[in-house]
Structures are given as structure tokens and as C-alpha cells.
Design an enzyme around this catalytic site. Structure first.
Site, PDB file in Angstrom:
ATOM      1  CG  ASN A 386      -2.342   0.216   0.885  1.00 18.14           C
ATOM      2  OD1 ASN A 386      -2.378   1.427   0.153  1.00 18.14           O
ATOM      3  ND2 ASN A 386      -3.326   0.071   1.546  1.00 18.14           N
ATOM      4  CG  ASP A 387       1.319   3.293   3.724  1.00 19.32           C
ATOM      5  OD1 ASP A 387       0.294   3.911   3.140  1.00 19.32           O
ATOM      6  OD2 ASP A 387       1.392   3.042   4.892  1.00 19.32           O
ATOM      7  CB  VAL A 388       6.135   0.594  -0.542  1.00 12.89           C
ATOM      8  CG1 VAL A 388       6.344   0.217   1.012  1.00 12.89           C
ATOM      9  CG2 VAL A 388       5.261  -0.743  -0.954  1.00 12.89           C
TER      10      VAL A 388
END
Lengths: 459, 99
Positions: A386-388
Site C-alpha cells: 500500500n504505502d510503498v
């Protein structure tokens, strides 16, 4: 005799260094680990010839019990649970250092009055670091195992209270050095260190665990080095220091990968408020695609980069995923895996999880190695990450992700994202990429969706 | 400062440099085995524990020593074994693959 012991310790130290050196390539790594174990065996056998040892009953009992527990743990642990395992083992290392430091103090008895300052100071440090490592690692392991709430636990004056406890240890330590016969000072230091172990780890959230685990790793090495100072034993100092540096280097890598400072990870309690912001999405529409749609894209793709996240590991989808990748490869598609440094729950964890599914390691590429290739890639398949991959990290200055190095998934011609819902990641930042024209959202559990993809591709 | 302490500090500082040199060469691919392997090495505290536990006369010191031996032995045996288990899984690409 003493010379032989010392020279054997030197051989053990060399074996430890060589062992770590061989870890620089997967081809030699297994041999390196064996060298390390051999070094340990030499150190143990030689120590048993020490003249101070007059009774082997407790040693044998301890070795047998410890080895049996270690064996049992090592054989039954799941690869997804590796961070907890390392945490627990770490903790035992720290705990042993504390006990040795205190036992050594008791052994000195009356003679402690004659002990030099450095022995006394390192005793205090050994107790402090060892106990913090023991308890801190256990708390980290409990968080990872879900025995404890993994969200940060925060309360008022947290930092000040921790600082006060550390100060108390320093004061008690000074009292002890002044008059080493004050046994109660050491008991108090141990007690405070135990509490400090808990209070210093509970404010750190689950997603920051890679940093905590590597930091604890470093501490356990330092604790070992401290016992080395107390016993003026060089092999303890050398190996403890090696572990200490290893932990610090990994901690630094993890912090850089999240664009955070160590202080920020340890004290900021990031993620405490993320549930509050996570609900502000869902307004815009995304197009929901099926496995059949995805298969059509794969039919015309030449190159695919798979971006695995922890969601993949939790769903145990890595095996099916590689099945699917193999089908693509048999069709002549270039398939590679892009691994973000903080994918998984500890440094390098994702590599282990994929290795378990027999993914050859030369298909696993680090962020720097592969990031420029996304623009020439037909499909980026994101699973449970997700964040990466959130482009907000590049542009959105007020985002908690801003400045974090990310995988350039958005530059691929088509982006497929397997995800359970539109919910945002740990950072609570909505992801623009989900709404992009070229993005195909494949909603579902990682394992179910990949199994579905595999089934459709086989037809 | 005593002579032995000076020597110990020498060893500590030099070992730090060796550590940085050796460990920064370990690729991210192997960071988890690095951690569990180096962790097993930190179980070297076992050496200190053995002396504490084998001192004889019973007493609290020996008892604590035995507990230290148990913990350190878990760390050492568990650490090296689980590292080997992980490293065994890392395999290069099978020969048959169109590249």
C-alpha cells in the site's frame, strides 16, 4: 593452558567474522552460518576447560534444556512468524547477559570492593541493556504475534517518565559504583530496566516493528559486549560488537526506507491517530475488474513486475503467486519481483517468504535495482502493498508518507492492484493510484484473487 | 584506566570497524538471515553463563548462571538452526527458463 584458551577464542572470533562475510552472497551464506556455529562450538568447548568451572551439573542441565527448547522453536516456527522468533531469541540473549552480569557480581562477593571502576560501570550497563532487551523484545514479539494490541499505546508525559527512569538508573548506578556493597542498587536497576523495557516499546506501532526488531538485535549485541568488558573476555566483546553494528546498520536502513529518523520511530507514536483519518476516502469511484479482465492484459504483456506486500504473506498467497508467475514465464513473459526495503515485518522478511515459495532469488530485485524499469514494463502487479507504492510520497508535502522512497509502480503501462478494500494503508494516506485510468483494481483476498488469476490463466 | 580496559576498548573499537565493513556488504536479500544469524552469535554470552553456572557451591549465583545457560542456549541453538532453515530455501533460478 590459558594461552590455548585465548587462541581458541581468537579462532572463534575469526570464524564469526568469516561467517558474516560469507553472508554477502546467497551461494555461500549457508556455509557462513555453519562457520558461525562452529565458532560457537569451539568457544563453548574451550570455556568448559576453564579452571573456574568445578561443577558441571548445572551446566549440563542448562545446556540440555536450552538446546531442546531452541531446537523445538527453530523447527516449528512459520516463516511469517520469523520476526517474533528473532524477537524472542534476541530477548533470551539479552536476558542471559543480565543474569551473567548479576551472577558475576554475586560471585565476586566481598571481593567486589576491590573491583575496578570499569567492571562496576559495565556491570550496570550490562544489567540495564540486557534487561531492556529481554523485556523489550518480548513485548515486540507479543505485539507481532497479536498477543498485545499492535497499535501504539500512548499516555501523557510518556517521554518524560521514560527519561526519568533512565535518569534513576544513572543515579543508582553512580551510587553502586561509589559503594559496590550496596546490592539493593543493582536490584533496583534491574527492576527499573524491566519496566523501561515495557514502556519504551509499547508506544511503537506494529508497522515500525522492523526498526524495533533490528534495534533490539543491536542492544542484545551490546549487552553481550558489556559482559565481555566485565569478564575481560575478548571473544564476547568482538562478537557482541559485531551483532551491535549489524543491528545498527539494519536500523539505519529501515529508517531511511521509511524516511524517518530513529528518534521519530521511537518516540513519535506515529499511527496512533491513523484510524481517524482513514475513513475520509470512498467518495471517488474506481473501476472494479475481474480476474478475466486481468488475464486479457496478461495475454498481451511482455514484462511483468510483481510487487508483494505483507498482505500477501498473511494470506499465505506466495505459493499460488509463484505458480501463476511460472505460467507467465513459460509463455515467455519476463517476470520479476520488486522488493521494497520495508516489505514484511523485519528487514529482508519478504525475501524469505518468497524463498519459501521457491521463488528463485535472482528474480527478487531491490528497489534501486528495478525502479527505473517500471517505465518499460507492461504490467505492475501489486499484491497487498500500500504505502510503498503511494505516489503521494513524491508530491504531497503534508502527507506522513512525504519523502519516503517508493516503488515507481505508477510508471508501468498497466497497474493491477489486488486489495481487499479501498482502505488506506498504515499511513492513512489515500492512494491516487487507485483512481488512475490505467489502474485495474482487483478487489478480494490476496490468496483467492491470485488463485482465481491462476485458474483463468491456465485455461 | 586499567591496562585490561584499554585493551578491551581497542578490541571494541576495531571490532566495530570490522563489523561495519563486513555487514554493509550483506545484500538486503539476506537481511533476515543476517539478523537471526548474528543474533545467534550474540548468544556467545553463553561463555559467561557457563562460568557462572559451573562455579559450584550451589547458591544464587550458580542458579542464575544455570538460567543464563538455558536462555543463551535457546538463543544459540534456535538462532543457528532457524538461520540454516531459511538459507536452505534460497535457490537460484532453475536452469530451464526462457530469458
Amino acid at each position: 593452558m590459558n594461552v590455548i584458551v585465548k587462541l581458541s577464542y581468537l579462532v572463534a572470533s575469526v570464524l564469526f567474522i568469516l561467517g558474516l562475510k560469507l553472508l554477502s552472497s546467497p551461494k555461500t551464506a549457508r556455509r557462513g552460518n555453519l562457520y558461525g556455529a562452529l565458532g560457537m562450538l569451539i568457544a563453548i568447548v574451550v570455556t568448559l576447560t576453564d579452571q573456574k568451572i568445578i561443577d558441571f551439573t548445572y551446566i549440563l542441565a542448562g545446556l540440555l534444556i536450552g538446546a531442546a527448547i531452541g531446537l523445538w522453536l527453530a523447527l516449528r516456527v512459520q516463516m511469517t512468524a520469523m520476526p517474533q522468533m528473532v524477537g524472542v531469541l534476541n530477548g533470551f540473549g539479552g536476558g542471559a547477559s543480565t543474569l551473567v552480569a548479576y551472577a558475576e557480581y554475586l560471585r565476586m562477593g566481598e571481593a567486589v570492593g576491590a573491583a575496578s571502576y570499569d567492571v562496576l560501570v559495565t556491570t550496570v550497563l550490562g544489567l540495564l541493556i540486557g534487561a531492556v532487551t529481554f523485556v523489550g523484545s518480548m513485548v515486540a514479539a507479543a505485539k507481532l504475534q497479536g498477543l498485545m494490541r499492535s497499535a501504539p499505546i500512548l499516555y501523557p508525559m510518556q517521554k518524560q517518565i521514560n527519561a526519568a527512569m533512565l535518569l534513576a538508573v544513572v543515579v543508582l548506578g553512580a551510587l553502586f559504583v561509589q559503594d559496590p556493597s550496596r546490592n539493593y542498587t543493582l536490584i533496583a536497576i534491574i527492576a527499573i530496566s524491566v519496566v523501561l523495557g515495557v514502556t519504551s516499546v509499547i508506544p511503537i506501532g506494529g508497522a515500525d516493528m522492523p526498526v524495533v526488531i533490528s534495534l533490539m538485535n543491536s542492544y542484545s549485541g551490546l549487552a553481550g559486549a558489556m559482559t565481555g568488558f566485565i569478564l575481560s573476555n575478548d571473544v564476547l566483546i568482538i562478537s557482541g560488537t559485531l551483532v551491535g553494528t549489524s543491528g545498527i546498520i539494519l536500523t539505519d536502513i529501515m529508517c531511511k526506507a521509511m524516511n524517518r529518523s530513529l528518534g521519530n520511530v521511537l518516540f513519535a507514536g506515529v499511527g496512533a491517530d491513523y484510524q481517524a483519518t482513514a475513513t475520509q476516502t470512498e467518495k471517488r469511484t474506481v473501476v472494479r475488474y475481474t480476474a478475466e479482465d486481468a488475464a486479457m492484459i496478461f495475454d498481451s504483456a511482455q514484462s511483468v513486475i510483481i510487487v508483494p506486500g505483507y498482505g500477501l504473506a498473511v494470506a499465505q498467497a506466495q505459493h499460488v503467486l509463484h505458480e501463476m508467475a511460472k505460467i507467465l514465464m513459460e509463455r515467455g513473459v519476463t517476470v520479476r519481483y520488486a522488493i521494497h526495503p520495508v516489505a514484511g515485518r523485519m528487514p529482508g522478511h519478504m525475501n524469505v517468504l518468497l524463498a519459501e515459495a521457491n521463488v528463485p532469488y535472482d528474480l527478487l530485485l531491490e528497489m534501486e535495482q528495478i525502479n527505473d524499469d517500471f517505465q518499460n514494463t507492461d504490467v505492475a502487479l501489486v499484491i497487498g502493498a500500500n504505502d510503498v507504492i503511494n505516489p503521494a510520497a513524491r508530491t504531497k508535502k503534508d502527507s506522513p508518507l512525504y519523502g519516503m522512497p517508493i516503488l515507481n509502480v505508477d510508471q508501468a503501462r498497466t497497474v493491477m492492484i489486488v486489495k481487499r478494500s479501498l482502505g488506506s494503508g498504515f499511513a492513512g494516506e489515500d492512494n491516487e493510484l487507485f483512481y488512475d485510468q490505467k489502474t485495474m483494481m482487483l478487489f478480494g483476498d490476496a490468496k483467492q484473487m491470485v488463485t482465481e488469476l491462476l485458474r483463468v490463466l491456465k485455461v | 584506566m586499567s591496562e585490561t580496559l584499554i585493551v578491551s576498548i581497542y578490541v571494541f573499537v576495531l571490532a566495530t570497524f570490522v563489523g561495519v565493513e563486513v555487514i554493509s556488504k550483506v545484500p538486503p536479500l539476506l537481511h533476515t538471515p543476517l539478523m537471526s544469524g548474528s543474533n545467534a552469535i550474540s548468544g556467545i554470552t553463553l561463555v559467561g553463563s557457563l562460568i557462572a553456572a559451573g562455579e559450584g557451591h550451589g547458591g544464587l549465583s550458580v542458579f542464575l548462571g544455570m538460567f543464563a545457560v538455558i536462555m543463551a542456549a535457546i538463543n544459540v541453538v534456535g538462532g543457528f538452526l532457524v538461520t540454516d532453515r531459511m538459507l536452505k530455501m534460497f535457490k537460484k533460478d532453475q536452469p530451464k527458463r526462457a530469458d
